[in-house]
Design a protein around this motif. Structure first.
Motif, PDB file in Angstrom:
ATOM      1  N   THR A 218       0.754  -0.420  -0.075  1.00 30.97           N
ATOM      2  CA  THR A 218       0.333   0.324  -0.010  1.00 30.97           C
ATOM      3  C   THR A 218       0.763   1.424   0.001  1.00 30.97           C
ATOM      4  O   THR A 218       0.147   2.467  -0.297  1.00 30.97           O
TER       5      THR A 218
ATOM      6  N   ILE B 160      -6.244   7.938  -1.987  1.00 31.05           N
ATOM      7  CA  ILE B 160      -6.607   7.012  -0.909  1.00 31.05           C
ATOM      8  C   ILE B 160      -8.133   6.340  -1.678  1.00 31.05           C
ATOM      9  O   ILE B 160      -8.065   4.985  -1.224  1.00 31.05           O
ATOM     10  N   GLN B 161      -8.409   6.160  -2.249  1.00 29.63           N
ATOM     11  CA  GLN B 161      -9.810   6.020  -2.794  1.00 29.63           C
ATOM     12  C   GLN B 161      -9.230   4.490  -3.776  1.00 29.63           C
ATOM     13  O   GLN B 161      -9.132   3.663  -3.421  1.00 29.63           O
ATOM     14  N   THR B 162      -8.039   4.903  -4.510  1.00 34.94           N
ATOM     15  CA  THR B 162      -7.857   3.583  -5.397  1.00 34.94           C
ATOM     16  C   THR B 162      -7.040   3.428  -4.792  1.00 34.94           C
ATOM     17  O   THR B 162      -6.608   1.582  -5.232  1.00 34.94           O
ATOM     18  N   VAL B 163      -5.982   3.172  -3.319  1.00 38.86           N
ATOM     19  CA  VAL B 163      -5.140   2.180  -2.856  1.00 38.86           C
ATOM     20  C   VAL B 163      -6.064   1.612  -1.828  1.00 38.86           C
ATOM     21  O   VAL B 163      -6.620   0.133  -2.112  1.00 38.86           O
ATOM     22  N   ARG B 164      -7.451   2.240  -1.367  1.00 42.16           N
ATOM     23  CA  ARG B 164      -8.351   0.876  -0.707  1.00 42.16           C
ATOM     24  C   ARG B 164      -8.951   0.052  -1.815  1.00 42.16           C
ATOM     25  O   ARG B 164      -8.875  -0.982  -1.737  1.00 42.16           O
ATOM     26  N   ARG B 165      -9.076   0.422  -3.010  1.00 43.47           N
ATOM     27  CA  ARG B 165     -10.179  -0.435  -4.167  1.00 43.47           C
ATOM     28  C   ARG B 165      -8.683  -1.335  -4.305  1.00 43.47           C
ATOM     29  O   ARG B 165      -8.978  -2.696  -4.668  1.00 43.47           O
ATOM     30  N   TRP B 166      -7.917  -0.925  -4.925  1.00 45.10           N
ATOM     31  CA  TRP B 166      -7.126  -1.899  -5.254  1.00 45.10           C
ATOM     32  C   TRP B 166      -6.754  -3.163  -3.888  1.00 45.10           C
ATOM     33  O   TRP B 166      -6.025  -4.110  -4.780  1.00 45.10           O
ATOM     34  N   PHE B 167      -6.489  -2.920  -2.713  1.00 40.04           N
ATOM     35  CA  PHE B 167      -6.442  -3.150  -1.426  1.00 40.04           C
ATOM     36  C   PHE B 167      -7.449  -4.650  -1.677  1.00 40.04           C
ATOM     37  O   PHE B 167      -7.451  -5.709  -1.094  1.00 40.04           O
ATOM     38  N   ARG B 168      -8.439  -4.000  -1.996  1.00 42.43           N
ATOM     39  CA  ARG B 168      -9.881  -5.412  -2.203  1.00 42.43           C
ATOM     40  C   ARG B 168      -9.852  -5.709  -3.225  1.00 42.43           C
ATOM     41  O   ARG B 168     -10.317  -7.233  -2.845  1.00 42.43           O
TER      42      ARG B 168
ATOM     43  N   TYR C 256      -1.226  -5.016   2.267  1.00 42.54           N
ATOM     44  CA  TYR C 256      -0.978  -4.221   2.759  1.00 42.54           C
ATOM     45  C   TYR C 256       0.708  -4.464   4.030  1.00 42.54           C
ATOM     46  O   TYR C 256       0.640  -5.457   4.038  1.00 42.54           O
TER      47      TYR C 256
END
Length: 265
Positions: free
Chosen positions: A3, A21-29, A35
């Motif tokens: 991340t 932040i939104q893109t990183v969260r989406r990639w993580f999901r 992480y």
């Protein structure tokens, strides 16, 4: 890619913090990144290869041109570990040409260096032109300042000369006024003595030649010349014109006497 590395990549591409932040969260999901959990994004990072970096930038909405420039710079800075093959798929598949374009051949490097030197030379010439224009402007301004200073000096000299002339005229006017006052006082004293000698007989009119003598005229001057001289004196001594009221009164008395004497002829 973890991340922290993903966030730094998006920041290098100029993506806003909220969007990153939104893109990183989406990639993580989507399990496209893992992480890290350290949150040390300012310490630098190393991506796996150029394909991974390019495709992730494309997935974040970065244009091909900007993504290509960023990946090439990161590769030169050593922040991307391997050169991609162009076959990695993420969301938007890229062909092999993108990865090959990231390699800069020696001839291309020489060309880039030559172009950079040409740009530097052009900038140096532009700077010299600006400096020359600046010096010319300063010279022109100095010349204009000198001209203005000379004009100011000339005006000051003219003003001083006018002040001297004004003082001279004022002094002459004062002297003339004093002479007129003296003359009128003498005339008034003479008339008063004659009036005291008798109260029944009116004072005789002064001889015509006396008026001419008082006015500084020839004894043969005509009545018209005497009247003209009196009118000039009346104009000079009139209070409305800055004259002396006493002198005006004396001259007006003489003027009336002389005019009456002409009528009696």
């Amino acid at each position: 890619m973890n991340t922290d590395q993903a966030f730094d990549l998006l920041r290098e591409a100029g993506v806003t913090e909220d969007s990153s932040i939104q893109t990183v969260r989406r990639w993580f999901r989507e399990r496209k990144i893992n992480y890290e959990g350290k949150g040390q994004r300012d310490s630098g990072y190393i991506l796996d290869d150029t394909d991974q970096a390019f495709n992730m930038l494309k997935d974040a909405g970065v244009t091909d041109t900007i993504a290509f420039q960023i990946v090439r710079r990161l590769l030169q800075e050593g922040k991307i570990q391997n050169m991609g093959t162009g076959n990695r798929k993420f969301k938007n598949q890229q062909n092999e040409t993108v990865s090959k374009q990231l390699i800069i051949s020696p001839s291309d490097q020489d060309k880039i260096i030559h172009q950079l030197k040409a740009r530097i030379k052009a900038q140096d010439e532009h700077i010299k032109a600006i400096e020359h224009l600046h010096k010319s402007s300063i010279t022109t301004l100095i010349q204009q300042r000198d001209i203005l200073n000379k004009e100011i000096t000339n005006l000051e000299n003219e003003n001083s000369e006018l002040q001297r002339e004004t003082k001279k005229l004022l002094k002459e006017n004062l002297d003339l006024t004093n002479e007129l006052l003296t003359l009128k006082e003498e005339l008034f004293k003479g008339n008063k003595r004659e009036a005291d000698t008798t109260q029944t007989v009116p004072p005789p009119l002064p001889k015509t030649n006396d008026y001419r003598q008082k006015l500084g005229l020839s004894k043969h001057a005509s009545d018209k010349e005497v009247l003209t001289r009196y009118k000039k004196l009346l104009k000079i001594t009139h209070p409305d014109h800055g004259g002396n009221a006493t002198a005006f009164h004396f001259i007006k008395t003489d003027y009336d006497y002389f005019r009456n004497s002409i009528k009696l002829k």
